[in-house]
Design a protein around this motif. Structure first.
Motif, PDB file in Angstrom:
ATOM      1  N   LEU A 217       0.839  -1.181   0.000  1.00 40.46           N
ATOM      2  CA  LEU A 217       0.000   0.000   0.000  1.00 40.46           C
ATOM      3  C   LEU A 217       0.883   1.244   0.000  1.00 40.46           C
ATOM      4  N   PHE A 218       0.568   2.170  -0.888  1.00 41.20           N
ATOM      5  CA  PHE A 218       1.364   3.382  -1.067  1.00 41.20           C
ATOM      6  C   PHE A 218       0.424   4.569  -1.122  1.00 41.20           C
ATOM      7  N   THR A 219       0.789   5.664  -0.470  1.00 40.73           N
ATOM      8  CA  THR A 219      -0.135   6.781  -0.367  1.00 40.73           C
ATOM      9  C   THR A 219       0.587   8.125  -0.467  1.00 40.73           C
ATOM     10  N   ALA A 220      -0.207   9.196  -0.525  1.00 43.74           N
ATOM     11  CA  ALA A 220       0.325  10.554  -0.625  1.00 43.74           C
ATOM     12  C   ALA A 220       0.217  11.249   0.716  1.00 43.74           C
ATOM     13  N   SER A 246       4.918   4.402   2.017  1.00 46.99           N
ATOM     14  CA  SER A 246       4.220   3.133   2.173  1.00 46.99           C
ATOM     15  C   SER A 246       3.407   3.199   3.461  1.00 46.99           C
ATOM     16  N   TYR A 247       2.326   2.435   3.523  1.00 44.65           N
ATOM     17  CA  TYR A 247       1.406   2.515   4.657  1.00 44.65           C
ATOM     18  C   TYR A 247       0.953   1.121   5.031  1.00 44.65           C
ATOM     19  N   SER A 248       0.865   0.862   6.321  1.00 44.20           N
ATOM     20  CA  SER A 248       0.451  -0.458   6.772  1.00 44.20           C
ATOM     21  C   SER A 248      -1.070  -0.546   6.888  1.00 44.20           C
ATOM     22  N   LEU A 249      -1.586  -1.754   6.739  1.00 44.10           N
ATOM     23  CA  LEU A 249      -3.017  -1.970   6.911  1.00 44.10           C
ATOM     24  C   LEU A 249      -3.437  -1.651   8.338  1.00 44.10           C
ATOM     25  N   GLU A 250      -2.567  -1.970   9.285  1.00 41.08           N
ATOM     26  CA  GLU A 250      -2.883  -1.703  10.684  1.00 41.08           C
ATOM     27  C   GLU A 250      -3.091  -0.208  10.928  1.00 41.08           C
ATOM     28  N   VAL A 253      -6.404   0.933   9.265  1.00 38.11           N
ATOM     29  CA  VAL A 253      -7.573   0.567  10.071  1.00 38.11           C
ATOM     30  C   VAL A 253      -7.690   1.488  11.276  1.00 38.11           C
ATOM     31  N   LYS A 254      -6.574   1.834  11.868  1.00 38.67           N
ATOM     32  CA  LYS A 254      -6.583   2.750  13.008  1.00 38.67           C
ATOM     33  C   LYS A 254      -7.070   4.134  12.603  1.00 38.67           C
ATOM     34  N   ASP A 255      -6.625   4.614  11.461  1.00 38.92           N
ATOM     35  CA  ASP A 255      -7.030   5.935  10.977  1.00 38.92           C
ATOM     36  C   ASP A 255      -8.491   5.947  10.560  1.00 38.92           C
ATOM     37  N   ASP A 256      -8.947   4.849   9.949  1.00 35.09           N
ATOM     38  CA  ASP A 256     -10.342   4.647   9.543  1.00 35.09           C
ATOM     39  C   ASP A 256     -10.930   5.887   8.841  1.00 35.09           C
ATOM     40  N   PRO A 257     -10.429   6.239   7.654  1.00 39.25           N
ATOM     41  CA  PRO A 257     -10.914   7.429   6.954  1.00 39.25           C
ATOM     42  C   PRO A 257     -12.378   7.312   6.547  1.00 39.25           C
ATOM     43  N   ALA A 280     -13.052  -4.711   4.831  1.00 46.26           N
ATOM     44  CA  ALA A 280     -14.502  -4.722   5.056  1.00 46.26           C
ATOM     45  C   ALA A 280     -14.918  -3.885   6.262  1.00 46.26           C
ATOM     46  N   GLY A 281     -14.022  -3.755   7.243  1.00 47.83           N
ATOM     47  CA  GLY A 281     -14.376  -3.019   8.451  1.00 47.83           C
ATOM     48  C   GLY A 281     -14.154  -1.527   8.365  1.00 47.83           C
ATOM     49  N   LEU A 282     -13.559  -1.050   7.274  1.00 49.24           N
ATOM     50  CA  LEU A 282     -13.314   0.382   7.134  1.00 49.24           C
ATOM     51  C   LEU A 282     -14.636   1.143   6.986  1.00 49.24           C
TER      52      LEU A 282
END
Length: 323
Positions: A217-220, A246-250, A253-257, A280-282
């Motif tokens: 996962l890669f983000t800006a 790069s960004y982790s799934l963990e 999920v914590k940020d939950d945009p 699915a939980g986002l």
């Protein structure tokens, strides 16, 4: 004379260029078409002569002092955004070479291709006999150096902010002798951007994440053009790091945009994205607020960037654009 130097390019230089293509392409597969991803850079301000008459002196985005002796009649563009700027300025008839990534406007299809973004073919560029070559920076840094060694006049255009895009359009307009067209284009872009900002003014910022690559996962982050577009569009980027990271799934999920943006080059549709492990939980997935963006509208720092800004704003505040 530049063309005399171009005509003396040897076949040994062509072999060097071919080797460069292979190595630079490997970098491009990681970096994508947004040059200089993840690299820190100094300010975004380029300078140009206040007098549009030639000779023209300017400092480009590679920090190089460049002198334009006369109005360029043959132009090569090695970055899609720069090509879009040239056509929007009305000088597309002078463009004699572009990369295989250049696909807009439709007229560019008939222009000679001189290689890809990360590894342009220097022999093909030389054959086009350009008066000026517009490049990006980042993965094209070595290209700039090699073109200079061949006697080319090179101008690096690679803005990282919305204001920078406006300024660079003015720079390109000055180089090609179309300052009035540049002023008109920038004025229209500013007007459209203001309309978006006015539409979301006073609304509570909506948390958002934008995916530019997956697996990994890669983000800006906040110091990118994409990050700025989120802010101007009435959003709050949950990613607080600088640049592209790069960004982790963990962490996701914590940020939950509340809204999850993804570019088409990374995710083809919302349904497929929602089936990824852990997604699915986002909140954005559960609430149906996954928005797939056209990469070319949000990643290319050119005339259509304001259209990308509006798409992001519509994803964040659909109610503001429902009328």
């Amino acid at each position: 004379m530049i063309r005399t130097k171009w005509s003396s390019v040897s076949r040994s230089m062509a072999r060097v260029a071919a080797a460069f293509v292979a190595s630079a392409l490997a970098i491009a597969l990681v970096a994508g078409c947004t040059a200089d991803v993840g690299r820190p850079r100094s300010g975004d301000a380029a300078t140009e002569s206040p007098n549009p008459a030639y000779p023209l002196a300017l400092t480009d985005d590679a920090g190089r002092d460049v002198r334009i002796a006369a109005r360029p009649e043959r132009i090569v563009s090695l970055a899609p955004a720069n090509t879009e700027i040239l056509y929007a300025l009305g000088v597309g008839d002078r463009v004699v070479g572009v990369t295989t990534y250049d696909d807009y406007p439709p007229e560019v299809e008939g222009v000679a291709k001189v290689g890809d973004f990360a590894g342009p073919n220097l022999e093909a560029v030389a054959a086009a006999e350009p008066d000026v070559v517009f490049t990006a920076t980042g993965v094209q840094a070595d290209v700039i150096k090699q073109l200079e060694e061949l006697g080319a006049t090179v101008v690096a255009i690679d803005p990282r902010t919305l204001e920078g895009v406006y300024e660079r359009i003015g720079t390109v307009a000055s180089v090609v002798g179309a300052p009035d067209a540049g002023d008109e284009l920038v004025a229209k872009m500013r007007e459209d951007a203001r309309a978006v900002a006015d539409a979301v003014e006073g609304r509570e910022p909506v948390t958002a994440f934008i995916e530019v690559g997956y697996n990994p996962l890669f983000t800006a982050g906040v110091s990118t053009l994409l990050g700025e577009l989120i802010t101007v569009a009435g959003g709050e980027n949950v990613v607080k790091e600088q640049d592209y990271v790069s960004y982790s799934l963990e962490q996701l999920v914590k940020d939950d945009p509340a809204v999850y943006f993804a570019t088409k080059g990374s995710a083809t549709d919302a349904a497929t994205l929602s089936k990824r492990p852990g997604y699915a939980g986002l909140a954005a997935v559960k609430d149906g607020r996954v928005v797939i963006l056209d990469d070319n509208l949000v990643s290319r720092p050119g005339p259509r960037i304001v259209a990308g800004l509006r798409l992001i704003a519509e994803g964040l505040h659909p109610e503001a654009f429902s009328e």
